[in-house]
Scaffold this motif. Sequence first.
Motif, PDB file in Angstrom:
ATOM      1  N   ALA A  28       0.812  -1.241   0.082  1.00  0.00           N
ATOM      2  CA  ALA A  28       0.248   0.173  -0.008  1.00  0.00           C
ATOM      3  C   ALA A  28       0.997   1.234  -0.033  1.00  0.00           C
ATOM      4  CB  ALA A  28      -0.966  -0.169   1.228  1.00  0.00           C
ATOM      5  N   LEU A  29       1.900   1.199   0.987  1.00  0.00           N
ATOM      6  CA  LEU A  29       2.880   2.567   0.693  1.00  0.00           C
ATOM      7  C   LEU A  29       3.471   2.568  -0.402  1.00  0.00           C
ATOM      8  CD1 LEU A  29       4.292   2.144   4.435  1.00  0.00           C
ATOM      9  CD2 LEU A  29       2.534   3.705   3.418  1.00  0.00           C
ATOM     10  N   ILE A  30       3.980   1.598  -1.150  1.00  0.00           N
ATOM     11  CA  ILE A  30       4.706   1.703  -2.382  1.00  0.00           C
ATOM     12  C   ILE A  30       3.669   2.192  -3.504  1.00  0.00           C
ATOM     13  CG2 ILE A  30       5.699   0.450  -4.078  1.00  0.00           C
ATOM     14  CD1 ILE A  30       6.954  -1.260  -1.971  1.00  0.00           C
ATOM     15  N   GLY A  31       2.469   1.622  -3.403  1.00  0.00           N
ATOM     16  CA  GLY A  31       1.420   2.129  -4.111  1.00  0.00           C
ATOM     17  C   GLY A  31       0.997   3.494  -4.234  1.00  0.00           C
ATOM     18  N   ALA A  32       0.747   3.918  -2.864  1.00  0.00           N
ATOM     19  CA  ALA A  32       0.701   5.354  -2.686  1.00  0.00           C
ATOM     20  C   ALA A  32       1.758   6.385  -3.187  1.00  0.00           C
ATOM     21  CB  ALA A  32       0.546   5.494  -1.186  1.00  0.00           C
ATOM     22  N   ALA A  33       3.025   6.005  -2.997  1.00  0.00           N
ATOM     23  CA  ALA A  33       4.088   6.450  -3.674  1.00  0.00           C
ATOM     24  C   ALA A  33       4.037   6.740  -5.082  1.00  0.00           C
ATOM     25  CB  ALA A  33       5.504   6.066  -3.128  1.00  0.00           C
ATOM     26  N   ALA A  36       1.304   8.966  -6.241  1.00  0.00           N
ATOM     27  CA  ALA A  36       1.610  10.263  -6.105  1.00  0.00           C
ATOM     28  C   ALA A  36       2.337  10.750  -7.243  1.00  0.00           C
ATOM     29  CB  ALA A  36       2.095  10.534  -4.725  1.00  0.00           C
ATOM     30  N   TRP A  37       3.521   9.992  -7.470  1.00  0.00           N
ATOM     31  CA  TRP A  37       4.339  10.229  -8.499  1.00  0.00           C
ATOM     32  C   TRP A  37       3.833  10.509  -9.885  1.00  0.00           C
ATOM     33  CZ3 TRP A  37       5.757   7.072 -12.592  1.00  0.00           C
ATOM     34  CH2 TRP A  37       7.017   7.732 -13.589  1.00  0.00           C
TER      35      TRP A  37
END
Length: 50
Positions: A28-33, A36-37
């Motif tokens: 989830a954190l990698i997906g959110a980053a 956002a990018w």
Amino acid sequence: MPHTVALLAAVSEDQGPGNTLRIVLLAALIGAALLAWFLLRGYRNDDNND
């Protein structure tokens, strides 16, 4: 007494959803980053849009 040791050993192997939860949170954190990018790179101004 041997039955108690075997029971404690069997219980200690099952620690719940710890590893699965870590993997889900990391994804989830990698997906959110990445999201956002991807979204923010559209707002970049390179002065090439004349």
